[in-house]
Enzyme design. Structure first.
Site, PDB file in Angstrom:
ATOM      1  N   SER A 157     -46.915 -66.149  83.378  1.00 48.08           N
ATOM      2  CA  SER A 157     -46.842 -65.720  84.670  1.00 48.08           C
ATOM      3  C   SER A 157     -45.587 -66.888  84.965  1.00 48.08           C
ATOM      4  O   SER A 157     -46.153 -67.116  86.347  1.00 48.08           O
ATOM      5  CB  SER A 157     -47.189 -64.657  85.353  1.00 48.08           C
ATOM      6  N   HIS A 201     -51.316 -61.043  82.266  1.00 45.43           N
ATOM      7  CA  HIS A 201     -52.948 -61.966  82.243  1.00 45.43           C
ATOM      8  C   HIS A 201     -54.301 -60.193  81.384  1.00 45.43           C
ATOM      9  O   HIS A 201     -55.257 -61.043  81.118  1.00 45.43           O
ATOM     10  CB  HIS A 201     -53.552 -62.941  83.770  1.00 45.43           C
ATOM     11  N   GLN A 240     -51.598 -59.338  89.642  1.00 44.21           N
ATOM     12  CA  GLN A 240     -52.564 -60.025  88.879  1.00 44.21           C
ATOM     13  C   GLN A 240     -53.589 -61.045  88.679  1.00 44.21           C
ATOM     14  O   GLN A 240     -54.371 -60.972  87.979  1.00 44.21           O
ATOM     15  CB  GLN A 240     -50.840 -61.428  88.498  1.00 44.21           C
ATOM     16  N   GLU A 241     -54.305 -61.044  90.210  1.00 49.33           N
ATOM     17  CA  GLU A 241     -54.930 -61.407  90.747  1.00 49.33           C
ATOM     18  C   GLU A 241     -55.792 -61.394  91.655  1.00 49.33           C
ATOM     19  O   GLU A 241     -55.114 -61.321  93.000  1.00 49.33           O
ATOM     20  CB  GLU A 241     -54.621 -63.056  90.546  1.00 49.33           C
ATOM     21  N   GLU A 249     -57.180 -65.500  82.895  1.00 46.13           N
ATOM     22  CA  GLU A 249     -58.964 -66.217  83.973  1.00 46.13           C
ATOM     23  C   GLU A 249     -59.964 -65.666  84.093  1.00 46.13           C
ATOM     24  O   GLU A 249     -60.640 -66.422  84.827  1.00 46.13           O
ATOM     25  CB  GLU A 249     -58.014 -66.214  85.325  1.00 46.13           C
ATOM     26  N   ASP A 255     -52.733 -62.497  94.697  1.00 43.99           N
ATOM     27  CA  ASP A 255     -51.313 -63.174  93.924  1.00 43.99           C
ATOM     28  C   ASP A 255     -50.928 -62.361  92.836  1.00 43.99           C
ATOM     29  O   ASP A 255     -51.558 -61.832  91.646  1.00 43.99           O
ATOM     30  CB  ASP A 255     -51.983 -64.471  93.240  1.00 43.99           C
ATOM     31  N   GLU A 289     -50.167 -64.703  97.380  1.00 44.16           N
ATOM     32  CA  GLU A 289     -49.240 -65.998  96.860  1.00 44.16           C
ATOM     33  C   GLU A 289     -48.170 -65.017  95.828  1.00 44.16           C
ATOM     34  O   GLU A 289     -48.604 -63.861  95.263  1.00 44.16           O
ATOM     35  CB  GLU A 289     -49.956 -66.702  95.895  1.00 44.16           C
ATOM     36  N   ASP A 309     -45.741 -69.881  95.083  1.00 43.24           N
ATOM     37  CA  ASP A 309     -45.880 -70.315  93.146  1.00 43.24           C
ATOM     38  C   ASP A 309     -45.061 -70.116  92.759  1.00 43.24           C
ATOM     39  O   ASP A 309     -43.748 -71.136  92.745  1.00 43.24           O
ATOM     40  CB  ASP A 309     -46.763 -69.326  92.812  1.00 43.24           C
ATOM     41  N   LYS A 339     -49.492 -76.674  90.802  1.00 42.39           N
ATOM     42  CA  LYS A 339     -49.130 -76.886  89.810  1.00 42.39           C
ATOM     43  C   LYS A 339     -48.414 -78.186  89.054  1.00 42.39           C
ATOM     44  O   LYS A 339     -47.733 -77.833  88.807  1.00 42.39           O
ATOM     45  CB  LYS A 339     -48.444 -75.030  88.726  1.00 42.39           C
ATOM     46  N   HIS A 380     -54.832 -74.798  88.649  1.00 37.23           N
ATOM     47  CA  HIS A 380     -54.684 -73.958  87.059  1.00 37.23           C
ATOM     48  C   HIS A 380     -53.493 -73.011  86.442  1.00 37.23           C
ATOM     49  O   HIS A 380     -53.086 -72.326  86.864  1.00 37.23           O
ATOM     50  CB  HIS A 380     -56.153 -73.727  86.284  1.00 37.23           C
ATOM     51  N   ARG A 381     -53.384 -73.008  84.819  1.00 34.22           N
ATOM     52  CA  ARG A 381     -52.616 -72.045  84.791  1.00 34.22           C
ATOM     53  C   ARG A 381     -53.223 -71.022  83.924  1.00 34.22           C
ATOM     54  O   ARG A 381     -54.680 -71.039  83.082  1.00 34.22           O
ATOM     55  CB  ARG A 381     -51.750 -72.578  83.634  1.00 34.22           C
ATOM     56  N   SER A 382     -52.929 -69.838  83.341  1.00 34.23           N
ATOM     57  CA  SER A 382     -53.624 -69.212  82.246  1.00 34.23           C
ATOM     58  C   SER A 382     -53.978 -69.671  81.234  1.00 34.23           C
ATOM     59  O   SER A 382     -55.425 -68.980  80.559  1.00 34.23           O
ATOM     60  CB  SER A 382     -53.092 -67.624  82.681  1.00 34.23           C
ATOM     61  N   LYS A 441     -57.209 -72.690  93.091  1.00 34.21           N
ATOM     62  CA  LYS A 441     -57.942 -70.877  92.443  1.00 34.21           C
ATOM     63  C   LYS A 441     -57.902 -72.245  90.679  1.00 34.21           C
ATOM     64  O   LYS A 441     -57.324 -72.818  90.500  1.00 34.21           O
ATOM     65  CB  LYS A 441     -56.810 -70.918  92.272  1.00 34.21           C
TER      66      LYS A 441
HETATM   67  O1  2PG Z   1     -49.118 -67.285  88.471  1.00 35.65           O
HETATM   68  C1  2PG Z   1     -50.176 -68.381  88.559  1.00 35.65           C
HETATM   69  O2  2PG Z   1     -50.653 -68.445  89.460  1.00 35.65           O
HETATM   70  C2  2PG Z   1     -50.904 -68.666  87.418  1.00 35.65           C
HETATM   71  C3  2PG Z   1     -52.763 -69.522  87.432  1.00 35.65           C
HETATM   72  O3  2PG Z   1     -53.169 -68.048  88.450  1.00 35.65           O
HETATM   73  O4  2PG Z   1     -50.577 -67.828  86.431  1.00 35.65           O
HETATM   74  P1  2PG Z   1     -49.912 -68.177  84.899  1.00 35.65           P
HETATM   75  O5  2PG Z   1     -50.771 -69.794  84.882  1.00 35.65           O
HETATM   76  O6  2PG Z   1     -49.165 -67.509  83.622  1.00 35.65           O
HETATM   77  O7  2PG Z   1     -48.288 -69.325  85.312  1.00 35.65           O
HETATM   78 MG    MG Z   2     -48.777 -68.131  90.589  1.00 29.18          MG
END
Ligand code: 2PG
Ligand code: MG
Length: 430
Positions: free
Chosen positions: A46, A159, A168-169, A210, A247, A290, A317, A342, A370-372, A393
């Site tokens: 994403s 994800h 997403q999270e 994740e 998130d 987020e 983000d 990130k 981290h990243r996905s 995270k």
């Molecule tokens: O949106 C996010 O915060 C990330 C990590 O959890 O996802 P992605 O690495 O796919 O951007």
């Molecule tokens: Mg995010």
């Protein structure tokens, strides 16, 4: 004492696989003293439109154009030679050379995945040469601060291939634990309790990118009820011991100026989304939201900040993409109160540190992420402790590429001994 020679002697790169089975770049740096280290870039799904470029091969063929032979070749034939002779301990000079070699604001020529792998490997090689732990080398905090692990235990959105919630999270934040090790144990227990509860309810216990479960729920609120129940079944108290973070990654369901909640068959305006977040924050122990609004919806973000910015940490983000220019705008305009950090959104260690410092100097939160698509590289674990950001995270407390970061934090907590402190509730700006 003889001086160690930390001159960069060679830099090599290779293509390796990430946790999604996609190729990514790993760089390996060797110094004159013989020390060597490697580092690998992660990759998002994403991704924000304002992120620095992730360079891939582009042409059909190997990995359908997703290969990273171009970044690898750039390092093996050019970047490596350019940086040979630099002192690995002068991270700023190394990163400045990478930025200049690229020559664009967005790493359009080299790719942030290319520059980041090199930048992190140089830092790690210098730390190795000095015989210091990476977190000590990067920050040398007198009192190392262990972060609250923000564990993503329920996955939705892209994800989970849009099989679950739109958001997403769904993360748990065990801020009430006395130590990082206890916090991680609490999180793992809740993860298992959630799995058992999902099974009982007839939901799938398959996981998303994740490592969180990805049940086909019927609303974006249902996961919160499932998680509260799991927290209680594991023997913990929501709100005093465990907080919840979201998130939604809302840029991914923002179309033509509106937020499309497919799971619920609803299309909402920014103001309606803000109302919903206000209600959720009132009904559940939510400490962080987020990307509640989309990456260019500054007006929506302003509304959200005015509505609940005094009691919820609002993390940008896709909105900020670890970019100081965008963070400065947020600070100036009173939009959000925290930044997701990130490293691969910006491409060098030095620029990542600048983003953290800018947030901290303005009383904002900084949450490292981290990243996905990940590897077992644990750079961000050490980085978080060094920068004292208070929370990190890095996915579910399951799946190797995620737990390796948490396990590294266990090692750091143990190594730091009595000097160490667990951030707890103070790890959040609100
Ligand atoms: O949106 C996010 O915060 C990330 C990590 O959890 O996802 P992605 O690495 O796919 O951007
Ligand atoms: Mg995010």
């Amino acid at each position: 004492m003889t001086e160690i020679d930390t001159t960069i002697q060679s830099i090599r790169a290779r293509e390796i696989l990430d946790s999604r089975g996609n190729p990514t770049v790993e760089a390996e740096v060797t110094l004159a003293c013989g020390a060597h280290a490697r580092a690998a870039s992660p990759s998002g799904a994403s991704t924000g439109v304002h992120e620095a470029l992730e360079l891939r091969d582009g042409t059909p063929g190997r990995y359908n154009g997703k290969g990273v032979q171009r970044p690898v070749n750039l390092i093996n034939h050019g970047i490596g030679d350019r940086l040979t002779g630099f002192d690995a301990r002068d991270q700023q000079a190394v990163d400045r050379a990478l930025i200049d070699l690229d020559g664009t604001a967005n790493k359009q020529n080299l790719g942030a995945n290319t520059t980041l792998a090199v930048s992190m490997a140089v830092a790690r090689a210098a730390a190795t040469a000095e015989g210091r732990r990476l977190w000590e080398y990067l920050g040398d905090p007198a009192e190392p601060l262990l972060p609250v692990p923000m564990m993503n235990i329920l996955n939705g959105g892209v994800h989970a291939n849009w099989q679950g919630p739109d958001f997403q999270e769904y993360l748990i934040a065990p801020y009430g634990a006395p130590t990082f090790a206890e916090a991680l144990r609490w999180g793992a227990e809740i993860y298992h309790a959630l799995k058992a509860f999902l099974k009982e309810k007839g939901y799938s216990t398959g996981v998303g990118d994740e490592g969180g479960f990805a049940p086909a729920v019927s609303s974006n609120t249902e996961p919160l009820d499932l998680i509260v129940e799991a927290i209680e079944r594991a023997g913990y108290t929501p709100g005093t011991q465990i907080g919840i973070a979201l998130d939604p990654a809302s840029s991914s369901f923002y179309h033509d100026g509106a937020y499309e909640l497919r799971t619920e068959g609803l299309t909402l305006t920014a103001a309606e989304m803000v109302d919903r977040y206000r209600d959720l924050a009132g009904a559940y122990p939510i400490v962080v939201i987020e990307d509640g609004l989309a990456e260019d919806d500054w007006d929506g973000w302003r509304l959200l900040t005015e509505a609940i910015g005094d009691r919820v940490e609002l993390v940008g983000d896709d909105l900020f993409v670890t970019n100081v220019t965008r963070i400065e705008r947020g600070i100036r305009e009173g939009v959000a109160n925290a930044v997701l950090i990130k490293p691969n959104q910006i491409g060098t260690v030095t620029e990542t540190i600048a983003a953290v410092r800018l947030a901290q100097q303005n009383g904002w939160g900084a949450m490292v992420s981290h990243r996905s698509g990940e590897t077992v590289d644990t750079f961000i674990a050490d980085f978080t402790v060094a920068m004292r950001t208070g929370h990190l995270k890095t996915g579910a407390p399951a799946r190797g590429e995620r737990v390796e970061k948490y396990n590294q934090l266990l090692r750091i907590e143990e190594a730091a001994g009595g000097a160490v402190r667990y951030a707890g509730r103070a790890g959040f700006v609100r």
